[in-house]
Scaffold this motif. Structure first.
Motif, PDB file in Angstrom:
ATOM      1  N   HIS A   1       0.862  -1.191   0.000  1.00 55.88           N
ATOM      2  CA  HIS A   1       0.000   0.000   0.000  1.00 55.88           C
ATOM      3  C   HIS A   1       0.893   1.234   0.000  1.00 55.88           C
ATOM      4  N   ARG A   2       0.482   2.220  -0.778  1.00 58.82           N
ATOM      5  CA  ARG A   2       1.283   3.452  -0.814  1.00 58.82           C
ATOM      6  C   ARG A   2       0.363   4.671  -0.875  1.00 58.82           C
ATOM      7  N   ARG A   3       0.740   5.702  -0.108  1.00 59.87           N
ATOM      8  CA  ARG A   3      -0.029   6.950  -0.169  1.00 59.87           C
ATOM      9  C   ARG A   3       0.260   7.633  -1.497  1.00 59.87           C
ATOM     10  N   LEU A   4      -0.802   8.140  -2.116  1.00 57.89           N
ATOM     11  CA  LEU A   4      -0.662   8.791  -3.426  1.00 57.89           C
ATOM     12  C   LEU A   4      -1.092  10.244  -3.335  1.00 57.89           C
ATOM     13  N   TYR A   5      -0.718  11.006  -4.336  1.00 63.52           N
ATOM     14  CA  TYR A   5      -1.088  12.420  -4.416  1.00 63.52           C
ATOM     15  C   TYR A   5      -0.855  13.101  -3.060  1.00 63.52           C
ATOM     16  N   SER A   6       0.365  12.909  -2.578  1.00 62.70           N
ATOM     17  CA  SER A   6       0.805  13.523  -1.323  1.00 62.70           C
ATOM     18  C   SER A   6      -0.125  13.208  -0.159  1.00 62.70           C
ATOM     19  N   GLY A   7      -0.620  11.972  -0.121  1.00 67.33           N
ATOM     20  CA  GLY A   7      -1.389  11.513   1.035  1.00 67.33           C
ATOM     21  C   GLY A   7      -2.895  11.644   0.862  1.00 67.33           C
ATOM     22  N   ALA A   8      -3.362  12.210  -0.260  1.00 70.77           N
ATOM     23  CA  ALA A   8      -4.801  12.403  -0.457  1.00 70.77           C
ATOM     24  C   ALA A   8      -5.506  11.080  -0.787  1.00 70.77           C
ATOM     25  N   ALA A   9      -4.765  10.088  -1.243  1.00 68.05           N
ATOM     26  CA  ALA A   9      -5.367   8.792  -1.594  1.00 68.05           C
ATOM     27  C   ALA A   9      -4.372   7.690  -1.261  1.00 68.05           C
ATOM     28  N   GLU A  10      -4.878   6.443  -1.245  1.00 68.70           N
ATOM     29  CA  GLU A  10      -3.971   5.316  -1.014  1.00 68.70           C
ATOM     30  C   GLU A  10      -4.174   4.291  -2.121  1.00 68.70           C
ATOM     31  N   GLY A  11      -3.097   3.786  -2.665  1.00 76.91           N
ATOM     32  CA  GLY A  11      -3.185   2.796  -3.732  1.00 76.91           C
ATOM     33  C   GLY A  11      -2.604   1.472  -3.285  1.00 76.91           C
TER      34      GLY A  11
END
Ligand SMILES: Cc1cc2nc3c(=O)[nH]c(=O)nc-3n(C[C@H](O)[C@H](O)[C@H](O)COP(=O)(O)OP(=O)(O)OC[C@H]3O[C@@H](n4cnc5c(N)ncnc54)[C@H](O)[C@@H]3O)c2cc1C
Length: 333
Positions: free
Chosen positions: A139-149
């Motif tokens: 799991h990784r935070r995306l868009y500087s933490g706004a979403a998680e992928g």
């Protein structure tokens, strides 16, 4: 990733190789953290790790607990990061050992080495995972933490870099890993030195990515001279000074102190942001921090949305009082 690499947890763990990092002969705390988190996940099944370069045996951080094997190439040539030699030794060990997953803490070194190894080994690269991968998923935070992928490796081999955590784990175990000497290949003709310039941080300064306490400054500090107060505060805590990108772009602080998307990811137990607005690109670097304290004169600054404690005020007034109060407190200890 195929299931057979991660079926039974024990079997999956035995096919994972952890890369431990040292700098100037000291094992990095991000590596110690990764080893102990893996111990918790693998529940006592032996781990394998590789460590390149000599390490001061007296250093308590070498005391990694839990069962396992550390392949240690204790060679002076490896004291400083040499991309070609590091790539070759780790790549050969990975292939000869029949490993399927190579794990790094997310550091400046791994951001350089992991992609190169992924090409060499034909392995998928899962970078900046917010937690240890499980069943081949990261799991990784995306868009500087706004979403998680969620990312799944497409090849049977994977290279994973894991963001640091502020929670210090030390499994209760009597086991210590075995250290196995690892031979270093004689330099081949293509092993020409590839480092043309090396910048070594000032002696005694704690690396911002390693520190338990980080005191960071932004544009609100006003000037390079304004950071003297932050240096004093950081040294009282035995911590490190960090900076926003604006500050680095202004030339007030070195790039090695930059925190955020294009800087370092940090995971201190305490993070104090002074005169930092809290842009998403900055916040993405502090998502692993424990307690966040913000000092800003704008009560609407976004940094207050992620802060556990907020102080609305001018850093020029708040910080001298903070430093004086802390000194007084430390005197009483
Ligand atoms: C692709 C990309 C990558 C980026 N990567 C990063 C990164 O890795 N790290 C990073 O930090 N930024 C990064 N940025 C930049 C980011 O968007 C912001 O511009 C930057 O973080 C702002 O820095 P700052 O908070 O120091 O400055 P500002 O946004 O200007 O904020 C200054 C703050 O200080 C406060 N202040 C001013 N004076 C005082 C005072 N006397 N006392 C108290 N408070 C005061 C103000 O109220 C304000 O909130 C990136 C941007 C892009 C586009």
């Amino acid at each position: 990733m195929s299931n057979n690499t991660h079926g039974a947890e024990g079997q999956g763990c035995s096919r994972r190789l952890i890369v431990l990092e040292q700098r100037e002969g000291v094992l990095k705390s991000t590596s110690v953290d990764l080893w102990h988190r893996m111990q918790m996940q693998c529940k006592g099944s032996g781990l394998s790790a590789v460590l390149l370069g000599p390490v001061d045996k007296e250093n308590p951080s070498l005391q990694l607990s839990g069962p396992g094997v550390i392949h240690h190439a204790c060679d002076e040539r490896l004291r400083r990061y040499d991309p070609r030699l590091y790539r070759r030794i780790i790549g050969e060990l990975f292939e000869e050992g029949g490993f399927s997953e190579l794990l790094f803490a997310d550091t400046a070194l791994s951001r350089d080495l992991a992609p190169a190894l992924s090409v060499r080994l034909g392995a998928s690269l899962l970078s900046r995972c917010s937690a240890l991968p499980e069943a081949g998923r990261c799991h990784r935070r995306l868009y500087s933490g706004a979403a998680e992928g969620t990312f799944v490796a497409s090849s049977p081999r994977a290279i994973v870099t894991v963001s640091p955590s502020s929670i210090l784990l030390q499994p209760a175990t009597v086991f210590l890993p075995d250290i196995l000497p690892l031979a270093v290949p004689a330099a081949a003709h293509d092993d020409l030195p590839s480092i043309v310039r090396q910048v070594v941080r000032r002696e005694g300064m704690v690396d911002v990515a390693e520190a338990g306490v980080v005191v960071a400054g932004g544009r609100g500090m006003g000037s390079a001279e304004g950071f003297a107060l932050l240096e004093e505060l950081a040294s009282l805590f035995g911590g490190a000074v960090g900076a926003s990108r604006t500050v680095v772009d202004e030339g007030w602080r070195p790039h090695g102190e930059q925190i955020g998307q294009t800087g370092k990811s940090i995971a201190p137990r305490l993070y104090i942001a002074c005169g930092i607005s809290g842009a998403v690109q900055h916040l993405s670097g502090i998502s692993g921090a424990g307690t966040v304290v913000a000092i800003n004169r704008d009560s609407h600054a976004p940094i207050f949305e992620v802060a556990d404690f907020g102080l609305v005020g001018d850093v020029g007034e708040v910080l001298p009082e903070f430093v004086a109060a802390l000194k007084e407190f430390l005197k009483m200890q």
